[in-house]
Design a protein around this motif. Structure first.
Motif, PDB file in Angstrom:
ATOM      1  N   VAL A  12      54.181  59.791  19.597  1.00  0.00           N
ATOM      2  CA  VAL A  12      54.054  59.767  21.057  1.00  0.00           C
ATOM      3  C   VAL A  12      55.428  59.681  21.714  1.00  0.00           C
ATOM      4  CG1 VAL A  12      53.137  58.480  23.019  1.00  0.00           C
ATOM      5  CG2 VAL A  12      51.728  58.811  20.982  1.00  0.00           C
ATOM      6  N   SER A  13      56.334  58.868  21.161  1.00  0.00           N
ATOM      7  CA  SER A  13      57.684  58.761  21.730  1.00  0.00           C
ATOM      8  C   SER A  13      58.391  60.109  21.713  1.00  0.00           C
ATOM      9  CB  SER A  13      58.511  57.737  20.939  1.00  0.00           C
ATOM     10  OG  SER A  13      58.019  56.442  21.111  1.00  0.00           O
ATOM     11  N   ALA A  14      58.301  60.812  20.586  1.00  0.00           N
ATOM     12  CA  ALA A  14      58.954  62.121  20.479  1.00  0.00           C
ATOM     13  C   ALA A  14      58.395  63.088  21.515  1.00  0.00           C
ATOM     14  CB  ALA A  14      58.776  62.681  19.069  1.00  0.00           C
ATOM     15  N   TRP A  15      57.073  63.052  21.715  1.00  0.00           N
ATOM     16  CA  TRP A  15      56.478  63.962  22.697  1.00  0.00           C
ATOM     17  C   TRP A  15      56.920  63.598  24.113  1.00  0.00           C
ATOM     18  CZ3 TRP A  15      53.557  64.220  27.064  1.00  0.00           C
ATOM     19  CH2 TRP A  15      53.067  65.480  27.418  1.00  0.00           C
ATOM     20  N   LEU A  16      56.977  62.301  24.429  1.00  0.00           N
ATOM     21  CA  LEU A  16      57.396  61.875  25.769  1.00  0.00           C
ATOM     22  C   LEU A  16      58.824  62.329  26.064  1.00  0.00           C
ATOM     23  CD1 LEU A  16      55.848  58.286  25.839  1.00  0.00           C
ATOM     24  CD2 LEU A  16      55.122  60.244  27.215  1.00  0.00           C
ATOM     25  N   PHE A  17      59.716  62.210  25.074  1.00  0.00           N
ATOM     26  CA  PHE A  17      61.085  62.709  25.271  1.00  0.00           C
ATOM     27  C   PHE A  17      61.080  64.212  25.522  1.00  0.00           C
ATOM     28  CE2 PHE A  17      62.942  58.828  23.143  1.00  0.00           C
ATOM     29  CZ  PHE A  17      63.818  58.510  24.167  1.00  0.00           C
ATOM     30  N   SER A  18      60.277  64.945  24.739  1.00  0.00           N
ATOM     31  CA  SER A  18      60.241  66.398  24.914  1.00  0.00           C
ATOM     32  C   SER A  18      59.647  66.785  26.260  1.00  0.00           C
ATOM     33  CB  SER A  18      59.426  67.048  23.788  1.00  0.00           C
ATOM     34  OG  SER A  18      58.037  66.806  23.946  1.00  0.00           O
ATOM     35  N   ALA A  19      58.824  65.882  26.838  1.00  0.00           N
ATOM     36  CA  ALA A  19      58.174  66.153  28.115  1.00  0.00           C
ATOM     37  C   ALA A  19      58.964  65.614  29.300  1.00  0.00           C
ATOM     38  CB  ALA A  19      56.772  65.561  28.119  1.00  0.00           C
ATOM     39  N   GLY A  20      60.228  65.214  29.061  1.00  0.00           N
ATOM     40  CA  GLY A  20      61.095  64.839  30.164  1.00  0.00           C
ATOM     41  C   GLY A  20      61.412  63.371  30.303  1.00  0.00           C
ATOM     42  N   ALA A  21      60.949  62.532  29.388  1.00  0.00           N
ATOM     43  CA  ALA A  21      61.244  61.103  29.492  1.00  0.00           C
ATOM     44  C   ALA A  21      62.744  60.860  29.404  1.00  0.00           C
ATOM     45  CB  ALA A  21      60.530  60.323  28.395  1.00  0.00           C
ATOM     46  N   LEU A  22      63.238  59.958  30.241  1.00  0.00           N
ATOM     47  CA  LEU A  22      64.648  59.595  30.230  1.00  0.00           C
ATOM     48  C   LEU A  22      64.928  58.452  29.270  1.00  0.00           C
ATOM     49  CD1 LEU A  22      65.121  59.687  34.096  1.00  0.00           C
ATOM     50  CD2 LEU A  22      65.728  61.472  32.473  1.00  0.00           C
ATOM     51  N   GLY A  23      63.885  57.713  28.918  1.00  0.00           N
ATOM     52  CA  GLY A  23      64.009  56.605  27.988  1.00  0.00           C
ATOM     53  C   GLY A  23      62.633  56.105  27.623  1.00  0.00           C
TER      54      GLY A  23
END
Length: 279
Positions: A22-33
């Motif tokens: 889930v963390s990897a997907w959130l980063f790929s979807a624009g998460a800044l942190g």
């Protein structure tokens, strides 16, 4: 970040064995942190929306939409997040972000790995990464092959391949995620080691490794079992396996290799080493 403009916070309840995906997907979807606290992932975004990403959305996020975002008042969250990151010691290795490398005590017995938390898995803080590093170090100590050839399948940040290279191995790394391929190449340069990095999986390896390390999800290991066992001439190290799924993974690999010769567990995660030489 240079300004303290408002951001948007997203809190997601996630099982421990889903954190990394889930963390990897959130980063790929624009998460800044992204920060993990018990069974909750907290992510910050510049806008209340996910950036389009080619990666499939994890089931844990299947029902989320823009209404799940909460406006975060002006706050230097990035500084607060950076403050939570510290070097990690695993055997002879110290894994540190670049901004802390000058704070380390110079010790010739220590192998420093410079890896910033990034849009790929493998900062050294996770138990699966640490256990793989331990097994690589132990395998290197017993190795008599020159050169010792190591393959890192699903390389993420490249931390395992970089560690093997610093232990003297000839290394090839592969990942199906182009972000991971680029991050691994950049990290290899930062750490002043030479690693061949290719986009793909086991079938893209151009060397016959003595040791193959695969820190992947349990279902991925099971799906690649035949290839993972066939590729290395001596050792297969696998991790990314939650305690609940280990029997499935072991029952899949053991008929091909014999029982795991080394199994270790930490924080609900398991790493195992199998002998792939013909019995």
């Amino acid at each position: 970040m240079s300004d303290l403009s408002d951001h948007y916070r997203l809190n997601v309840s996630v099982r421990y064995d889903e954190h990394d995906l889930v963390s990897a997907w959130l980063f790929s979807a624009g998460a800044l942190g992204v920060v993990t606290t018990n069974d909750t992932l907290t992510a910050w975004f510049a806008t209340p929306a996910f950036t389009p990403t080619p990666l499939p959305r994890p089931q844990a996020l299947a029902s989320l939409d823009d209404t799940a975002f909460t406006l975060e008042p002006a706050y230097d969250w990035h500084a607060a997040w950076v403050a939570t990151i510290s070097p990690v010691t695993v055997g002879r290795f110290v894994i540190t972000p670049a901004w802390l490398v000058n704070d380390l005590v110079d010790d010739p017995a220590v192998i420093t790995l410079i890896v910033d938390p990034a849009q790929a898995f493998g900062s050294g803080h996770h138990a699966t990464t640490a256990m793989c590093l331990e097994l690589l170090e132990e395998t290197a100590a017993a190795n008599t092959d020159t050169p010792w050839r190591v393959a890192d399948v699903g390389c993420g940040t490249g931390v395992l391949g970089i560690a093997a290279a610093k232990l003297g191995a000839q290394v090839e790394a592969v990942d199906t995620d182009l972000v991971a391929v680029n991050v691994t190449s950049e990290n290899a340069t930062t750490n002043q080691v030479r690693i061949t990095v290719n986009h793909g999986s086991v079938d893209q390896l151009t060397i016959r490794p003595h040791t193959l390390v695969a820190n992947l999800l349990s279902d991925t290991i099971i799906g690649l079992a035949d290839q993972l066992v066939a590729a290395p001439t001596k050792d297969l190290i696998v991790s990314g396996i939650s305690r609940d799924h280990f029997d499935r993974v072991h029952d899949c690999l053991a008929p091909l290799t014999g029982n795991a010769r080394t199994v270790r567990e930490r924080d609900g995660w398991i790493a195992a080493q199998f002998t792939t030489a013909k019995r």
